[in-house]
Write a protein that holds these residues in place. Structure first.
Motif, PDB file in Angstrom:
ATOM      1  N   ILE A 169     129.046  40.140  78.739  1.00  0.00           N
ATOM      2  CA  ILE A 169     129.903  38.969  78.562  1.00  0.00           C
ATOM      3  C   ILE A 169     130.516  38.643  79.921  1.00  0.00           C
ATOM      4  N   VAL A 170     130.469  37.376  80.326  1.00  0.00           N
ATOM      5  CA  VAL A 170     131.080  36.933  81.575  1.00  0.00           C
ATOM      6  C   VAL A 170     132.049  35.801  81.265  1.00  0.00           C
ATOM      7  N   GLY A 171     133.089  35.708  82.063  1.00  0.00           N
ATOM      8  CA  GLY A 171     134.063  34.646  81.827  1.00  0.00           C
ATOM      9  C   GLY A 171     134.965  34.454  83.018  1.00  0.00           C
ATOM     10  N   GLY A 172     135.814  33.472  82.893  1.00  0.00           N
ATOM     11  CA  GLY A 172     136.760  33.193  83.956  1.00  0.00           C
ATOM     12  C   GLY A 172     137.813  32.209  83.495  1.00  0.00           C
ATOM     13  N   ASP A 173     138.860  32.094  84.292  1.00  0.00           N
ATOM     14  CA  ASP A 173     139.893  31.113  84.007  1.00  0.00           C
ATOM     15  C   ASP A 173     140.427  30.560  85.316  1.00  0.00           C
ATOM     16  N   VAL A 174     140.949  29.360  85.238  1.00  0.00           N
ATOM     17  CA  VAL A 174     141.520  28.705  86.416  1.00  0.00           C
ATOM     18  C   VAL A 174     142.678  27.827  85.956  1.00  0.00           C
ATOM     19  N   ALA A 175     143.716  27.773  86.769  1.00  0.00           N
ATOM     20  CA  ALA A 175     144.856  26.890  86.499  1.00  0.00           C
ATOM     21  C   ALA A 175     145.169  26.123  87.770  1.00  0.00           C
ATOM     22  N   TYR A 176     145.474  24.842  87.604  1.00  0.00           N
ATOM     23  CA  TYR A 176     145.762  23.960  88.736  1.00  0.00           C
ATOM     24  C   TYR A 176     147.162  23.395  88.556  1.00  0.00           C
ATOM     25  N   SER A 177     147.995  23.562  89.573  1.00  0.00           N
ATOM     26  CA  SER A 177     149.347  23.012  89.552  1.00  0.00           C
ATOM     27  C   SER A 177     149.297  21.568  90.019  1.00  0.00           C
ATOM     28  N   LEU A 178     149.639  20.649  89.113  1.00  0.00           N
ATOM     29  CA  LEU A 178     149.656  19.234  89.476  1.00  0.00           C
ATOM     30  C   LEU A 178     150.813  18.921  90.413  1.00  0.00           C
ATOM     31  N   LYS A 179     151.912  19.662  90.289  1.00  0.00           N
ATOM     32  CA  LYS A 179     153.073  19.463  91.173  1.00  0.00           C
ATOM     33  C   LYS A 179     152.779  19.897  92.601  1.00  0.00           C
ATOM     34  N   ASP A 180     152.077  21.049  92.748  1.00  0.00           N
ATOM     35  CA  ASP A 180     151.782  21.580  94.081  1.00  0.00           C
ATOM     36  C   ASP A 180     150.430  21.128  94.611  1.00  0.00           C
ATOM     37  N   SER A 181     149.635  20.472  93.773  1.00  0.00           N
ATOM     38  CA  SER A 181     148.277  20.057  94.146  1.00  0.00           C
ATOM     39  C   SER A 181     147.469  21.229  94.690  1.00  0.00           C
ATOM     40  N   ALA A 182     147.530  22.364  93.954  1.00  0.00           N
ATOM     41  CA  ALA A 182     146.822  23.566  94.399  1.00  0.00           C
ATOM     42  C   ALA A 182     146.479  24.432  93.191  1.00  0.00           C
ATOM     43  N   LEU A 183     145.498  25.290  93.381  1.00  0.00           N
ATOM     44  CA  LEU A 183     145.158  26.254  92.338  1.00  0.00           C
ATOM     45  C   LEU A 183     146.307  27.257  92.209  1.00  0.00           C
ATOM     46  N   SER A 184     146.836  27.424  91.004  1.00  0.00           N
ATOM     47  CA  SER A 184     147.935  28.370  90.807  1.00  0.00           C
ATOM     48  C   SER A 184     147.426  29.733  90.342  1.00  0.00           C
ATOM     49  N   SER A 185     146.252  29.774  89.735  1.00  0.00           N
ATOM     50  CA  SER A 185     145.656  31.056  89.377  1.00  0.00           C
ATOM     51  C   SER A 185     144.162  30.873  89.129  1.00  0.00           C
ATOM     52  N   TYR A 186     143.430  31.959  89.334  1.00  0.00           N
ATOM     53  CA  TYR A 186     142.011  31.986  89.029  1.00  0.00           C
ATOM     54  C   TYR A 186     141.562  33.442  88.957  1.00  0.00           C
ATOM     55  N   ASN A 187     140.714  33.727  87.991  1.00  0.00           N
ATOM     56  CA  ASN A 187     140.220  35.085  87.787  1.00  0.00           C
ATOM     57  C   ASN A 187     138.879  35.047  87.082  1.00  0.00           C
ATOM     58  N   VAL A 188     138.160  36.150  87.161  1.00  0.00           N
ATOM     59  CA  VAL A 188     136.879  36.274  86.476  1.00  0.00           C
ATOM     60  C   VAL A 188     136.841  37.618  85.749  1.00  0.00           C
ATOM     61  N   GLY A 189     135.905  37.734  84.824  1.00  0.00           N
ATOM     62  CA  GLY A 189     135.765  38.984  84.103  1.00  0.00           C
ATOM     63  C   GLY A 189     134.333  39.227  83.684  1.00  0.00           C
TER      64      GLY A 189
END
Length: 181
Positions: A53-73
């Motif tokens: 099983i492979v996966g990942g997640d990403v979050a983007y801060s609209l206020k900072d215009s930047a990726l706030s988190s990202y990870n894979v598994g």
């Protein structure tokens, strides 16, 4: 709207518009903070051939215009062994979970975190034993807390006895009783 797609709205302190999508061996999610318009996030997970099983997640801060988190598994199980590896803190650490089924009665497990600041941090080590008198589980975690429980079915009712203690300090002993009908 489309097969496998579910839309949702969750209110409360915030307000999130979400969607979940499932097709075949893929599951994906997306969420938008519609109250503050501060963040959009997404995750995906897919089973691939051979039981992996492979996966990942990403979050983007609209206020900072930047990726706030990202990870894979990645997870894989074969026979009595199951392993899961995930990144944490934007690849700042790696989490490793292992489970080994010794036989039908005994299972062992561990959880560790590895990073540049600490080569190996053992979060917990534990095991379970399916005894004739009930299921016994025990765990020792990184806070030196020893926990144990006994789960027994009594007349179609699940009874749980549990206890925990920090190291050998008996003044920290806590116990509990649970009944599930």
């Amino acid at each position: 709207p489309a097969p496998g797609l579910k839309l949702s709205f969750k209110g409360g302190k915030g307000a999130d518009l979400g969607c979940d999508y499932k097709t075949g061996n893929f599951v994906g999610t997306a969420k938008l903070d519609v109250k503050d318009l501060s963040k959009v996030s997404s995750s995906g997970c897919m089973s691939v051939s051979g039981g992996a099983i492979v996966g990942g997640d990403v979050a983007y801060s609209l206020k900072d215009s930047a990726l706030s988190s990202y990870n894979v598994g990645f997870a894989y199980g074969s026979g009595p062994l199951y392993a899961a590896v995930t990144s944490g803190n934007k690849f700042g650490s790696v989490n490793l979970g292992l489970m080994y089924k010794v036989n039908d009665e005994i299972t062992l497990a561990s959880s560790t975190v590895h990073s540049s600041s600490k080569t190996c941090d053992v979060l917990g080590v534990g095991g379970s034993y399916k005894a004739s008198f009930g299921d016994v589980k025990a765990k020792f975690d990184s806070g030196k807390v020893i926990s144990a429980s006994l789960v027994k079915d009594v007349c179609k009712t699940k009874v749980t006895l549990s206890g925990s203690m920090v190291g050998a300090d008996t003044s920290t002993f806590k116990y509990g009783l649970g009944v599930t009908l």
